[in-house]
Design an enzyme around this catalytic site. Sequence first.
Site: not given
Length: 291
Positions: A189, A235
């Site tokens: 991430c 995200r």
Amino acid sequence: MSATAAAAHPPRPMAFWLVVGAGWLTLAVPSLWDFMFGQWSAYSQGHELLLLSVVVWLMWRQWPSIRALPDRTPAWWAWCSLALGLLAYAFGRTQEFIRIEMLSLWWISVSILLACKGWAGLRQTWFMWLFALFVIPIPFSVVLMLTAPLKEAVSALATVILGAVGYPVGRSGVVITAGQYQLLVAEACAGLHSMFILEAMGLLYSYLVNHQSWLRNGLLAAFAVPVSFFANVIRVMILVVVTYHFGDAVGQGFIHNFAGIVLFAVALALIGLVDALLGLFLPDRQAEPKA
């Protein structure tokens, strides 16, 4: 280069190229399979198959112009370059150095083109070979080194934005607390891998639109890095909000993978927006009508 080495060669039949292609596939298929699905799959970053498909498409797109170039008698240095690539491949394959295998396959491909079509062939296809380098995996030590500050920055900005709109979030390093849940912002991430693929896509976008301004093309490719960073912030925010409202099982299930698709879509949309904004300052000139 001698006149003999540079002399034009009679056009090579299609059978020649089929044999060359079959020989290259004999080397490439085992290495690519091991890398993406076999013993080296842990080194794969998930985007190589997509990028390899783009390379194949670029080759198919440029094949007519490549075939139209005059065939050349291979120079001695082209044979030496090909031999070096084959030796490097043999070393990487036998000693299990996957990056040497991948890089040597790239080198062998370029050497074959230089041997058959000369420098004109390389000038015709330079972008394809540059783009193909993005298929080669980044060393994991580099990933760890670069993702540490990226993880901190992504988690910090996501926490600030969510806190500003009223979510009860906190942060300790790269761990985000949302209500009763804790989420770790991991390497996946942090944005390095997505920056890598989005940089490749930014270069592809610049190449395909082919703006007249080299400055505009360069800025467009450079902006792929901050665009990817902000897309990763979005995200992480999606995952935090979903986990907060629906629980950890939902946030780490299908939604986690779906957020990656959203990341890609948002990033491409932002690249298009950046291109439109750059067009306000660096517009393409209209072709002047012929008299």
